[in-house]
Write a protein that holds these residues in place. Structure first.
Motif, PDB file in Angstrom:
ATOM      1  N   ALA A 275       0.844  -1.200   0.000  1.00  8.64           N
ATOM      2  CA  ALA A 275       0.000   0.000   0.000  1.00  8.64           C
ATOM      3  C   ALA A 275       0.880   1.252   0.000  1.00  8.64           C
ATOM      4  O   ALA A 275       0.641   2.205  -0.761  1.00  8.64           O
ATOM      5  CB  ALA A 275      -0.927   0.003   1.219  1.00  8.64           C
ATOM      6  N   ALA A 276       1.918   1.257   0.845  1.00  9.13           N
ATOM      7  CA  ALA A 276       2.847   2.389   0.856  1.00  9.13           C
ATOM      8  C   ALA A 276       3.500   2.532  -0.519  1.00  9.13           C
ATOM      9  O   ALA A 276       3.667   3.645  -1.036  1.00  9.13           O
ATOM     10  CB  ALA A 276       3.905   2.184   1.938  1.00  9.13           C
TER      11      ALA A 276
ATOM     12  N   LEU B 204      -6.704  -2.757   2.718  1.00 11.57           N
ATOM     13  CA  LEU B 204      -5.910  -1.524   2.614  1.00 11.57           C
ATOM     14  C   LEU B 204      -5.150  -1.494   1.291  1.00 11.57           C
ATOM     15  O   LEU B 204      -5.072  -0.471   0.605  1.00 11.57           O
ATOM     16  CB  LEU B 204      -4.931  -1.429   3.785  1.00 11.57           C
ATOM     17  CG  LEU B 204      -4.130  -0.134   3.806  1.00 11.57           C
ATOM     18  CD1 LEU B 204      -5.037   1.054   4.065  1.00 11.57           C
ATOM     19  CD2 LEU B 204      -3.051  -0.177   4.863  1.00 11.57           C
ATOM     20  N   ASN B 205      -4.582  -2.625   0.919  1.00 15.29           N
ATOM     21  CA  ASN B 205      -3.808  -2.711  -0.308  1.00 15.29           C
ATOM     22  C   ASN B 205      -4.681  -2.417  -1.531  1.00 15.29           C
ATOM     23  O   ASN B 205      -4.286  -1.660  -2.419  1.00 15.29           O
ATOM     24  CB  ASN B 205      -3.186  -4.111  -0.391  1.00 15.29           C
ATOM     25  CG  ASN B 205      -2.172  -4.201  -1.490  1.00 15.29           C
ATOM     26  OD1 ASN B 205      -2.533  -4.367  -2.644  1.00 15.29           O
ATOM     27  ND2 ASN B 205      -0.904  -4.072  -1.128  1.00 15.29           N
ATOM     28  N   GLN B 206      -5.888  -2.999  -1.544  1.00 12.95           N
ATOM     29  CA  GLN B 206      -6.764  -2.797  -2.701  1.00 12.95           C
ATOM     30  C   GLN B 206      -7.236  -1.352  -2.780  1.00 12.95           C
ATOM     31  O   GLN B 206      -7.372  -0.802  -3.872  1.00 12.95           O
ATOM     32  CB  GLN B 206      -7.995  -3.709  -2.621  1.00 12.95           C
ATOM     33  CG  GLN B 206      -7.677  -5.166  -2.421  1.00 12.95           C
ATOM     34  CD  GLN B 206      -7.138  -5.827  -3.669  1.00 12.95           C
ATOM     35  OE1 GLN B 206      -7.881  -6.145  -4.559  1.00 12.95           O
ATOM     36  NE2 GLN B 206      -5.848  -5.993  -3.741  1.00 12.95           N
TER      37      GLN B 206
ATOM     38  N   TYR C  52     -17.107  -5.693   5.976  1.00 12.79           N
ATOM     39  CA  TYR C  52     -16.482  -6.643   6.912  1.00 12.79           C
ATOM     40  C   TYR C  52     -15.089  -6.189   7.349  1.00 12.79           C
ATOM     41  O   TYR C  52     -14.600  -6.627   8.376  1.00 12.79           O
ATOM     42  CB  TYR C  52     -16.383  -8.029   6.268  1.00 12.79           C
ATOM     43  CG  TYR C  52     -17.727  -8.604   5.908  1.00 12.79           C
ATOM     44  CD1 TYR C  52     -18.564  -9.105   6.902  1.00 12.79           C
ATOM     45  CD2 TYR C  52     -18.171  -8.604   4.594  1.00 12.79           C
ATOM     46  CE1 TYR C  52     -19.822  -9.607   6.578  1.00 12.79           C
ATOM     47  CE2 TYR C  52     -19.412  -9.110   4.263  1.00 12.79           C
ATOM     48  CZ  TYR C  52     -20.235  -9.608   5.260  1.00 12.79           C
ATOM     49  OH  TYR C  52     -21.465 -10.093   4.936  1.00 12.79           O
ATOM     50  N   THR C  53     -14.449  -5.368   6.537  1.00 15.62           N
ATOM     51  CA  THR C  53     -13.044  -5.027   6.817  1.00 15.62           C
ATOM     52  C   THR C  53     -12.779  -3.554   6.503  1.00 15.62           C
ATOM     53  O   THR C  53     -11.928  -3.231   5.683  1.00 15.62           O
ATOM     54  CB  THR C  53     -12.090  -5.913   5.974  1.00 15.62           C
ATOM     55  OG1 THR C  53     -12.452  -5.772   4.585  1.00 15.62           O
ATOM     56  CG2 THR C  53     -12.164  -7.376   6.340  1.00 15.62           C
ATOM     57  N   SER C  54     -13.499  -2.662   7.177  1.00 16.68           N
ATOM     58  CA  SER C  54     -13.404  -1.236   6.821  1.00 16.68           C
ATOM     59  C   SER C  54     -12.335  -0.472   7.605  1.00 16.68           C
ATOM     60  O   SER C  54     -11.925   0.611   7.197  1.00 16.68           O
ATOM     61  CB  SER C  54     -14.751  -0.547   7.092  1.00 16.68           C
ATOM     62  OG  SER C  54     -15.793  -1.195   6.421  1.00 16.68           O
TER      63      SER C  54
ATOM     64  N   LEU D  36      -6.364   4.711   6.934  1.00 13.99           N
ATOM     65  CA  LEU D  36      -5.562   5.268   5.837  1.00 13.99           C
ATOM     66  C   LEU D  36      -5.973   6.715   5.577  1.00 13.99           C
ATOM     67  O   LEU D  36      -5.113   7.599   5.424  1.00 13.99           O
ATOM     68  CB  LEU D  36      -5.763   4.420   4.563  1.00 13.99           C
ATOM     69  CG  LEU D  36      -5.218   5.045   3.271  1.00 13.99           C
ATOM     70  CD1 LEU D  36      -3.691   5.096   3.301  1.00 13.99           C
ATOM     71  CD2 LEU D  36      -5.678   4.268   2.041  1.00 13.99           C
ATOM     72  N   ALA D  37      -7.283   6.962   5.519  1.00 14.08           N
ATOM     73  CA  ALA D  37      -7.754   8.322   5.233  1.00 14.08           C
ATOM     74  C   ALA D  37      -7.334   9.286   6.346  1.00 14.08           C
ATOM     75  O   ALA D  37      -6.917  10.417   6.086  1.00 14.08           O
ATOM     76  CB  ALA D  37      -9.269   8.319   5.056  1.00 14.08           C
ATOM     77  N   LYS D  38      -7.417   8.819   7.604  1.00 11.59           N
ATOM     78  CA  LYS D  38      -6.999   9.680   8.729  1.00 11.59           C
ATOM     79  C   LYS D  38      -5.510   9.989   8.639  1.00 11.59           C
ATOM     80  O   LYS D  38      -5.073  11.121   8.830  1.00 11.59           O
ATOM     81  CB  LYS D  38      -7.259   8.975  10.061  1.00 11.59           C
ATOM     82  CG  LYS D  38      -8.717   8.926  10.432  1.00 11.59           C
ATOM     83  CD  LYS D  38      -8.857   8.287  11.813  1.00 11.59           C
ATOM     84  CE  LYS D  38     -10.307   8.041  12.127  1.00 11.59           C
ATOM     85  NZ  LYS D  38     -10.521   7.235  13.309  1.00 11.59           N
ATOM     86  N   LEU D  39      -4.715   8.963   8.362  1.00 13.65           N
ATOM     87  CA  LEU D  39      -3.261   9.162   8.280  1.00 13.65           C
ATOM     88  C   LEU D  39      -2.909  10.084   7.117  1.00 13.65           C
ATOM     89  O   LEU D  39      -2.018  10.934   7.221  1.00 13.65           O
ATOM     90  CB  LEU D  39      -2.552   7.808   8.115  1.00 13.65           C
ATOM     91  CG  LEU D  39      -2.549   6.901   9.354  1.00 13.65           C
ATOM     92  CD1 LEU D  39      -1.998   5.519   9.005  1.00 13.65           C
ATOM     93  CD2 LEU D  39      -1.737   7.527  10.489  1.00 13.65           C
ATOM     94  N   ALA D  40      -3.622   9.919   5.998  1.00 17.61           N
ATOM     95  CA  ALA D  40      -3.356  10.772   4.835  1.00 17.61           C
ATOM     96  C   ALA D  40      -3.633  12.224   5.188  1.00 17.61           C
ATOM     97  O   ALA D  40      -2.904  13.136   4.777  1.00 17.61           O
ATOM     98  CB  ALA D  40      -4.218  10.327   3.658  1.00 17.61           C
TER      99      ALA D  40
END
Ligand code: NAD
Length: 483
Positions: free
Chosen positions: A116-117, A163-165, A187-189, A195-199
């Motif tokens: 993902a990174a 996260l990767n997708q 199921y896996t949010s 990711l959005a918060k970190l971005a």
């Protein structure tokens, strides 16, 4: 669907809200209880959004679109590189979040988070590699074709590598100046919200990346139908892909579809059989086979069939459910995989190893099945035609190269194929004839951000990854000036 309070409930379940316009937003309606597929304990309560939440997210994205598109590309690139860095800095936290909902092993999740990174790093560095072209029309004209973003891109993702997708689609969409609303699997949010918060912490402006949680019907469909969404990127099953494709066709908006597979993994007699056996094992037990690219049909040249099968069964038998082998992510999928065990037996296939749910201390409370190798199969059996999405493969002999290619292409899917050979001419010749978007030689699972990825036939439309993805997140505008 509010949080249950059965005896498996842990006190520390986290609440996961939407991320809209740079802030967390609670569910106006309800929460979905998410239990760990590894332990059965409650781990999170995920907001169940609806069309109102979608509308707020698309409105926030639309408001941010102009400023984001107008930025100098190198500045967008710098921000995406900062997102890559913040993902790496928070890798342990992201791994814990993601694996609490997918149950996958640390090793598996770590490589997905690093991937993902890598998407943000790669597309952050490519922002100026896609500027369009000048077209020669002689001395009387100056003509150029530039690349414009679409505006609001809807990204809908599945549960197997969340996260990767998400990163795979978000990074090129943002790099090319689009703004995004993601709908992760219900199921896996958690990791996509994180990711959005970190971005945002890394400096991404509010509204550029939004995430709305909830079901496919209430959120996914409302999102892809929203009139302000002008490009759709979907990763998931063929069934949902068809439904979304129909909506996109009605609305006349472009739509990338990354769908399922039934990939052939071909072992020629001249291959290094030890390498082929261990690589083929990883190709269908990784993520417990919940990979669109899983090598679920292993085709082996008849002269080495018995020898290869012994080696494969040997390495697969070493894989311990609950330790090296991850659980099945959703309860419905757990049932689905077990139904295939019954179907396979009914159709006459023989399980050389596995073929049942796993048992023992290492899998207590979890949704685990044994890694499974079927033999005595024929191309018409359901386990040879349908995507199982579990750690299950079927092994079948072939006579020569033409026969192998015919069997490999005998599927409605066309996502991926593997070849094992030491003959360099064959390594170049066979891929030409395989109907698959990706072909790998002498290593089955490959995941490079730089290489385009997508399906032939019913495995999809369009491409993600590599330079190729940039074409799919932009549209061409031609400007011609009479001099
Ligand atoms: P799925 O199609 O059930 O769901 C995918 C996403 O679509 C989820 O977020 C879901 O909520 C949403 N959705 C469901 N119905 C919808 C609707 N009517 N409108 C809009 N959105 C809707 O897929 P899944 O079970 O989550 O994932 C497994 C599938 O994904 C497998 O078929 C696998 O092969 C495929 N997959 C493909 C790739 C690829 O790159 N080709 C990668 C990973 C997974």
């Amino acid at each position: 669907m509010t949080a249950s309070t059965d005896n498996k409930t842990s006190q520390s379940a986290r609440r996961v809200g939407h991320w809209i316009g740079g802030i967390t937003s609670d569910s106006a309606t309800d929460y979905l209880s998410r239990t760990s597929p590894r332990t059965g304990h409650l781990v999170s309560e995920i907001a169940l959004g609806g069309p109102e939440d979608v509308n707020r997210a698309v409105t926030a994205a639309s408001a941010a679109a102009g400023a984001w598109e107008s930025r100098r590309p190198i500045e967008r690139g710098r921000l995406l590189t900062a997102v890559a860095q913040i993902i790496r800095n928070n890798a342990d936290h992201l791994i814990a979040l993601e694996s609490s909902e997918t149950g996958q092993t640390d090793v598996e999740v770590r490589s997905q988070i690093e991937g993902a990174a890598g998407f943000f790093e790669f597309y952050g560095g490519l922002v100026n590699a896609h500027n369009g072209e000048v077209i020669g029309l002689g001395a009387d004209y100056h003509s150029y074709a530039s690349r414009s973003p679409f505006g609001v891109v809807a990204i809908v993702t599945p549960w197997n590598a969340p996260l990767n997708q998400a990163a795979r689609a978000v990074a090129p969409a943002l790099a090319t100046g689009n703004v995004v609303v993601v709908k992760p699997s219900e199921y896996t949010s958690s990791s996509t919200i994180e990711l959005a918060k970190l971005a945002s912490e890394a400096g991404l402006p509010d509204g550029v990346l939004n995430v709305v949680c909830g079901s496919g019907q209430d959120v996914g469909e409302a999102l892809v139908r929203h009139p302000a969404v002008s490009k759709i990127s979907f990763t998931g099953s063929l069934r949902t892909g068809r439904a979304i494709g129909r909506i996109a066709a009605d609305r006349v908006v472009p739509c990338t579809l990354e769908l399922g597979g039934k990939s052939a993994n071909i072992v020629f007699a001249d291959a290094d059989l030890d390498l082929a056996a261990s690589g083929s094992m990883v190709g269908f037990v990784g993520l417990a086979g919940q990979m669109c690219i899983a090598g679920s049909r292993i085709l082996v040249q008849r002269s080495v069939y018995d020898e290869f099968l012994d080696k494969l069964v040997g390495v697969v038998s070493q894989v311990r459910p609950g330790i090296e082998l991850s659980p099945i992510v959703t309860p419905a999928q757990f049932t689905h995989v077990q139904e295939y065990f019954h179907t396979a037996t009914k159709e006459g296939a023989v399980a050389r190893v596995g073929g049942r749910p796993a048992s023992g201390e290492s899998v207590a409370g979890g949704q685990f099945v044994e890694p499974t190798v079927y033999t005595d199969v024929n191309p018409d059996m359901r386990i040879m035609r349908e995507e199982i999405f579990g750690p299950v493969t079927a092994v079948m002999p072939f006579d020569d190269e033409d026969h192998a290619i015919r069997l490999a292409n005998d599927t409605e899917f066309g996502l991926y194929a593997g070849i094992w050979t030491t003959d360099v001419s064959r390594a170049h010749r066979v891929p030409r004839h395989l109907q698959a978007g990706t072909v790998t030689v002498n290593e089955y699972l490959m995941d490079h951000v730089e290489t385009p990825f997508g399906g032939f036939k019913k495995s999809g439309i369009g491409r993600e990854k590599g330079l190729e993805a940039l074409h799919h997140y932009t549209q061409v505008k031609t400007v011609t000036i009479k001099l």
